[in-house]
Design a protein around this motif. Structure first.
Motif, PDB file in Angstrom:
ATOM      1  N   ARG A   1       0.840  -1.214   0.000  1.00 14.79           N
ATOM      2  CA  ARG A   1       0.000   0.000   0.000  1.00 14.79           C
ATOM      3  C   ARG A   1       0.868   1.255   0.000  1.00 14.79           C
ATOM      4  N   ALA A   2       1.938   1.221   0.780  1.00 14.62           N
ATOM      5  CA  ALA A   2       2.814   2.401   0.844  1.00 14.62           C
ATOM      6  C   ALA A   2       3.436   2.679  -0.531  1.00 14.62           C
ATOM      7  N   ALA A   3       3.585   1.601  -1.310  1.00 14.32           N
ATOM      8  CA  ALA A   3       4.165   1.766  -2.655  1.00 14.32           C
ATOM      9  C   ALA A   3       3.081   2.095  -3.688  1.00 14.32           C
ATOM     10  N   GLY A   4       1.851   2.285  -3.230  1.00 12.06           N
ATOM     11  CA  GLY A   4       0.793   2.734  -4.139  1.00 12.06           C
ATOM     12  C   GLY A   4      -0.041   1.629  -4.745  1.00 12.06           C
ATOM     13  N   HIS A   5       0.104   0.387  -4.250  1.00 17.76           N
ATOM     14  CA  HIS A   5      -0.686  -0.722  -4.794  1.00 17.76           C
ATOM     15  C   HIS A   5      -1.932  -0.934  -3.933  1.00 17.76           C
ATOM     16  N   ALA A   6      -3.076  -1.059  -4.583  1.00 12.40           N
ATOM     17  CA  ALA A   6      -4.324  -1.287  -3.848  1.00 12.40           C
ATOM     18  C   ALA A   6      -4.384  -2.751  -3.419  1.00 12.40           C
ATOM     19  N   VAL A   7      -4.634  -2.995  -2.156  1.00 10.00           N
ATOM     20  CA  VAL A   7      -4.749  -4.362  -1.649  1.00 10.00           C
ATOM     21  C   VAL A   7      -6.046  -4.454  -0.852  1.00 10.00           C
ATOM     22  N   ALA A   8      -6.917  -5.373  -1.260  1.00  7.95           N
ATOM     23  CA  ALA A   8      -8.194  -5.524  -0.549  1.00  7.95           C
ATOM     24  C   ALA A   8      -7.964  -6.187   0.797  1.00  7.95           C
ATOM     25  N   SER A   9      -8.662  -5.718   1.820  1.00 11.04           N
ATOM     26  CA  SER A   9      -8.531  -6.366   3.130  1.00 11.04           C
ATOM     27  C   SER A   9      -9.823  -6.172   3.903  1.00 11.04           C
ATOM     28  N   SER A  10      -9.952  -6.972   4.935  1.00  8.24           N
ATOM     29  CA  SER A  10     -11.106  -6.818   5.811  1.00  8.24           C
ATOM     30  C   SER A  10     -10.637  -6.969   7.252  1.00  8.24           C
ATOM     31  N   CYS A  11     -10.317  -8.205   7.668  1.00 10.80           N
ATOM     32  CA  CYS A  11      -9.968  -8.422   9.080  1.00 10.80           C
ATOM     33  C   CYS A  11      -8.556  -7.954   9.417  1.00 10.80           C
ATOM     34  N   GLU A  12      -7.641  -8.073   8.476  1.00 13.87           N
ATOM     35  CA  GLU A  12      -6.211  -7.775   8.673  1.00 13.87           C
ATOM     36  C   GLU A  12      -5.626  -8.545   9.851  1.00 13.87           C
ATOM     37  N   GLN A  13      -6.206  -9.709  10.122  1.00  9.42           N
ATOM     38  CA  GLN A  13      -5.707 -10.583  11.190  1.00  9.42           C
ATOM     39  C   GLN A  13      -5.514 -12.020  10.707  1.00  9.42           C
ATOM     40  N   GLY A  14      -5.649 -12.231   9.396  1.00  4.63           N
ATOM     41  CA  GLY A  14      -5.443 -13.578   8.878  1.00  4.63           C
ATOM     42  C   GLY A  14      -6.585 -14.530   9.124  1.00  4.63           C
ATOM     43  N   VAL A  15      -7.805 -14.007   9.290  1.00  4.55           N
ATOM     44  CA  VAL A  15      -8.933 -14.923   9.508  1.00  4.55           C
ATOM     45  C   VAL A  15      -9.999 -14.884   8.414  1.00  4.55           C
ATOM     46  N   CYS A  16     -10.066 -13.821   7.608  1.00  2.00           N
ATOM     47  CA  CYS A  16     -11.216 -13.705   6.689  1.00  2.00           C
ATOM     48  C   CYS A  16     -10.925 -14.166   5.259  1.00  2.00           C
ATOM     49  N   GLY A  17      -9.687 -14.167   4.835  1.00  2.00           N
ATOM     50  CA  GLY A  17      -9.335 -14.631   3.490  1.00  2.00           C
ATOM     51  C   GLY A  17      -9.427 -13.588   2.402  1.00  2.00           C
ATOM     52  N   MET A  18      -9.784 -12.364   2.756  1.00  2.00           N
ATOM     53  CA  MET A  18     -10.002 -11.368   1.702  1.00  2.00           C
ATOM     54  C   MET A  18      -8.717 -11.004   0.960  1.00  2.00           C
TER      55      MET A  18
END
Ligand code: FES
Length: 319
Positions: free
Chosen positions: A258-275
């Motif tokens: 993300r800091a390098a400008g790439h869009a990354v989809a996320s939801s839980c950001e804890q390794g549980v949702c799979g997004m």
């Protein structure tokens, strides 16, 4: 990797007390148009007015495209999401959601044994409904603290009759996990959702019995504290876009992208949702999620960018 999910508005059209500490919300489009399709085991992200984002499994009927339903347990010592749902949301209010998406899909192969603990009944109820629709053989063990605390008992019994065993701990003790392992050994596919101690115990027993392939879990929270930023620096090569990103110690792969400008989809950001699941084309991931099974990890061809890292200095991703 999933496309970045768009949030959209829904209205709370039903709000019911289902059990001690459990309410259900029914959500519809404000204009009552059909909502996105979903399959049993799917969840949505609820974007709460405070800015908190929480994932809740859908427990309604996928055939009913006009309504989504979730069940929410009040966790007094939680991180605040369920307190806001219970305390601040009102009938008729609109709020935003993302999804639905499914990291806990019901496989085509039965027969099925569903094992639910407490509020873990929510995805399992949708699965039981789907298994019935398929005409598959299924049974459900539903454990909880006490009958008063267990949501949807009447609905489950109407759906499954004798296939549903209601097992409150204050009446019958804890679930018999040896019997669950024995059912898997006899050929059943086991799908379970519930509190971490239940899922940890199932994971350990299935691993001892060499039956990991027959156990399918969904967790509400990471199996262990996650430290996706801990480790040496690594280089991520983006195969499709042609870029390269350096991931420094103290930074997750997701944050570096993300800091390098790439869009990354996320939801839980804890390794549980799979997004944030992403295909790995080269290099060896260091899996730190609570989602992939041992055999999926061994294949090494996907990883969760929010928490996982690398065992090799370089990873090439399908991005
Ligand atoms: Fe949920 Fe990565 S954002 S697993």
């Amino acid at each position: 990797m999933s496309a970045l999910a768009e949030a959209f508005e829904v209205q709370i059209t039903g709000l019911r007390l289902e059990a001690e500490g459990v309410i259900s919300l029914e959500l519809q489009a404000p204009d009552r148009q059909p909502l996105p399709a979903w399959t049993a085991g799917a969840h949505i992200d609820l974007l709460l007015p405070s800015g908190l984002v929480r994932q809740y499994s859908l427990c309604g009927d996928p055939e009913d495209r006009r309504r989504l339903r979730i069940g929410v347990l009040l966790e007094a010592n939680g991180r605040g999401g369920s307190r806001e749902v219970h305390g601040a949301l009102r009938l008729g209010q609109t709020l935003s959601i993302r999804g639905p998406r499914n990291a806990f899909a019901l496989g085509a192969e039965g027969p099925y044994l569903f094992v639910a603990g407490g509020i873990g009944i929510t995805p399992i109820m949708a699965m039981a409904r789907e298994a019935s629709r398929r005409g598959a053989e299924w049974t459900l063990l539903y454990g909880g603290r006490s009958r008063r605390s267990m949501a949807f008992i009447d609905e489950l019994q109407a759906l499954g009759g004798g296939r549903v065993e209601i097992l409150p701990a204050d009446e019958v003790g804890l679930l018999d996990l040896d019997a669950v392992v024995a059912s898997a050994a006899a050929g059943k596919q086991v799908y379970s959702c519930g509190p971490a101690p239940l899922l940890d115990a199932l994971t350990a027993r299935f691993s001892e019995a060499g039956l990991d392939e027959r156990l399918h879990l969904e967790r509400f929270a990471p199996a262990a504290p996650v430290a996706g930023a801990a480790g040496d620096s690594l280089r991520v090569i983006l195969a499709r876009s042609g870029g390269e990103v350096e991931v420094l110690p103290g930074c997750t792969i997701m944050a570096a992208l993300r800091a390098a400008g790439h869009a990354v989809a996320s939801s839980c950001e804890q390794g549980v949702c799979g997004m944030c699941e992403t295909r790995v084309l080269d290099g060896v991931p260091d899996h730190r999620d609570s989602l992939l099974t041992e055999s999926e990890r061994a294949k090494g061809n996907v990883m969760m960018l929010c928490v996982s890292r690398a065992l090799t200095p370089t990873l090439t991703l399908d991005l």
